[in-house]
Design an enzyme around this catalytic site. Structure first.
Site, PDB file in Angstrom:
ATOM      1  N   LYS A 128       0.749  -1.174  -0.100  1.00 17.02           N
ATOM      2  CA  LYS A 128       0.079  -0.086   0.089  1.00 17.02           C
ATOM      3  C   LYS A 128       0.752   1.213  -0.107  1.00 17.02           C
ATOM      4  O   LYS A 128       0.365   2.323  -0.517  1.00 17.02           O
ATOM      5  CB  LYS A 128      -1.169   0.213   1.294  1.00 17.02           C
ATOM      6  CG  LYS A 128      -1.961  -0.993   0.963  1.00 17.02           C
ATOM      7  CD  LYS A 128      -3.227  -0.987   1.854  1.00 17.02           C
ATOM      8  CE  LYS A 128      -4.309  -1.860   1.676  1.00 17.02           C
ATOM      9  NZ  LYS A 128      -4.077  -3.342   2.018  1.00 17.02           N
TER      10      LYS A 128
HETATM   11  C1  PLP Z   1      -4.709  -4.484   1.273  1.00 19.03           C
HETATM   12  C2  PLP Z   1      -3.758  -5.830   1.292  1.00 19.03           C
HETATM   13  C3  PLP Z   1      -4.213  -6.547   0.251  1.00 19.03           C
HETATM   14  C4  PLP Z   1      -5.601  -6.753  -0.552  1.00 19.03           C
HETATM   15  O1  PLP Z   1      -5.224  -5.507  -1.450  1.00 19.03           O
HETATM   16  P1  PLP Z   1      -6.494  -4.994  -2.324  1.00 19.03           P
HETATM   17  O2  PLP Z   1      -5.889  -3.799  -3.190  1.00 19.03           O
HETATM   18  O3  PLP Z   1      -7.604  -4.548  -1.455  1.00 19.03           O
HETATM   19  O4  PLP Z   1      -7.035  -6.017  -3.234  1.00 19.03           O
HETATM   20  C5  PLP Z   1      -3.745  -7.863   0.326  1.00 19.03           C
HETATM   21  N1  PLP Z   1      -2.491  -8.038   0.781  1.00 19.03           N
HETATM   22  C6  PLP Z   1      -2.135  -7.164   1.702  1.00 19.03           C
HETATM   23  C7  PLP Z   1      -0.918  -7.499   2.705  1.00 19.03           C
HETATM   24  C8  PLP Z   1      -2.616  -5.765   1.990  1.00 19.03           C
HETATM   25  O5  PLP Z   1      -2.609  -5.193   2.866  1.00 19.03           O
END
Ligand code: PLP
Length: 468
Positions: free
Chosen positions: A113
């Site tokens: 993220k």
């Molecule tokens: C947010 C997150 C996801 C999911 O990603 P999306 O974009 O919401 O599909 C998967 N793995 C981790 C570690 C995350 O923090």
């Protein structure tokens, strides 16, 4: 480039007009009115570009109302070796011939993220500075999103972050990561209630339109279009890192929750990236897996708590963007489906031409349960001497099932194992390595305020922190 709503009820807007917003006014998701297409000559020119150069190539096609020089400097200050650990930003690791892990988790909070959120922080600051405006971001987190947002917004002029988190419910590492921040524009609020209550408090404040307006409350949730755009960049980076010509196709396996990451892959493919398959990997919360296998989309009332917690989502908000494309970018078709969903609790595309079209879009799916997650963690260690995190393991499991001869499979790493020690210990019998600088994170002094799940108290708290 103009932006419209999937539900057809928003007058076209420019990128900077939708940058700070969440849902479109009509309740739909904001989408570009077309996808910019890259020619083979464009792709050849992009081969060999650095990460910031690629980011500019991709993002400038969407952010057409930010002057090129400004956008370049925002991108250049975001994607640095200092922030992301290497000039590659998203390095590719080879497991064996045609099997790779794309390292997306080398940013400050050790989850993918950061890649989008770090850019968002700088874009927000730029947009707010221009108008001498202020923004107060209110959010709730169960772990990863909150810390990524706080690290992206800390120290930014004109921005305050109010982040609710469930007291005692996050891992010690995640708690320390957030609460140890000492920046005066970051307010961590530990709520003595589960995550769902934190989320409800945010909703309650957001629904008080007068309060929201008076205190300039905004969000940074995963439907933000700029976040999705920023994520499209690393699909290109990975492709160019391992192919020699545009004839070569590759597949990506994507651990999915809110469908933001895989939606970015879908956008890259629509722009002309030679992608064979995009594999949507789910955990036990397998609503999306069911849809891609059967054509039935049926969000469930209950979300299961799993050992890949950041994927514990039953109603993936970005999914609406994909359905809009799948059903021909026609708001009428789209609204019909969403009305069916509201009325019946599901919609079923299996008897429609759209279901057959899924193959054309290249989206397929897989799922992993706890036992499979543990087994994948073990086999990654045994076969390749690699320790991955539980979410990445879910993606790898689904990716391995879809491998095709001659088509490289790139598994997206969405977090580092250090964030999820308990599951790593269960699988491997030892703690994961911590990256340098995070060894003693739990012993840092913490700064947070506690609160019961009380909306009135939250409003009083926020208003006291914001000068009139
Ligand atoms: C947010 C997150 C996801 C999911 O990603 P999306 O974009 O919401 O599909 C998967 N793995 C981790 C570690 C995350 O923090």
């Amino acid at each position: 480039m103009k932006y419209i709503s999937t539900r057809g009820g928003m007058p076209p807007k420019y990128f900077t007009e939708i940058l700070l917003g969440g849902l479109a006014d009509d309740g739909g998701l904001v989408v570009p009115d077309h996808y910019p297409k890259l020619s083979p000559a464009d792709l050849n020119r992009m081969r060999g570009m650095s990460y910031p150069e690629l980011a500019f190539e991709v993002i400038s096609r969407f952010a057409t109302d930010i002057p090129a020089a400004d956008l370049k400097s925002i991108i250049n200050k975001t994607y640095t070796a200092e922030i992301f650990g290497s000039a590659e930003i998203t390095p590719l690791k080879t497991l064996e011939k045609d099997l790779y892990i794309l390292g997306l988790s080398n940013g400050p909070t050790l989850a993918f993220k950061d890649v989008a959120m770090q850019l968002l922080g700088n874009l927000f600051e730029y947009a707010l500075n221009k108008d001498h405006a202020e923004l107060n971001i209110l959010g709730a987190t169960s772990g990863d999103t909150g810390s990524a947002a706080e690290y992206a917004m800390k120290g930014k002029r004109g921005i305050r972050v109010f982040m609710l988190s469930p007291q005692g419910k996050m891992s010690p590492f995640q708690t320390a990561q957030m609460y140890a921040l000492q920046d005066p524009n970051i307010y961590n609020i530990a709520v003595s209630a589960p995550f769902d209550d934190c989320q409800d408090m945010v909703k309650a404040v957001s629904n008080d339109h007068a309060f929201k307006e008076k205190y300039r409350i905004g969000t940074v949730n995963s439907i933000n279009w700029a976040r999705v755009t920023a994520q499209a960049v690393y699909y290109f980076k990975a492709y160019f890192a391992l192919t020699q010509s545009n004839e070569q196709r590759v597949s990506f396996a994507v651990p999915s929750g809110n469908f933001g990451n895989v939606c970015a892959g879908h956008i890259a493919k629509q722009m002309g990236l030679p992608v064979a398959e995009l594999i949507v990997a789910t955990n036990e919360n397998d609503v999306l897996d069911e849809f891609f296998k059967t054509g039935v989309y049926r969000p469930r009332p209950q979300t299961m708590h799993t050992s890949s917690p950041s994927m514990d989502i039953t109603k993936a908000s970005n999914f609406e963007r994909f359905i809009y494309d799948l059903t021909g970018r026609n708001p009428q078709n789209h609204n019909d489906l969403w009305q069916q969903l509201e009325k019946n609790g599901y919609f079923d595309l299996s008897q429609t031409p759209y279901f057959a079209r899924l193959a054309q879009f290249g989206l397929v799916s897989g799922k992993s349960c706890h036992a499979e997650r543990i087994a994948t963690l073990r086999s990654m260690q045994q076969q390749y001497a690699v320790v991955v995190d539980p979410h990445t393991a879910d993606g790898i499991k689904a990716g391995l099932e879809r491998r095709m001869a001659g088509i490289p499979m790139i598994c997206l790493e969405t977090a580092l194992p250090a964030k999820f020690e308990a599951t790593i210990r269960e699988a491997l019998g030892h703690d994961p390595l911590r990256p340098a600088g995070y060894e003693h994170i739990e012993s840092l002094p913490l700064r947070f305020d506690s609160m019961p799940p009380d909306v009135a108290q939250l409003k009083t708290y926020i208003s006291a922190k914001i000068p009139e």
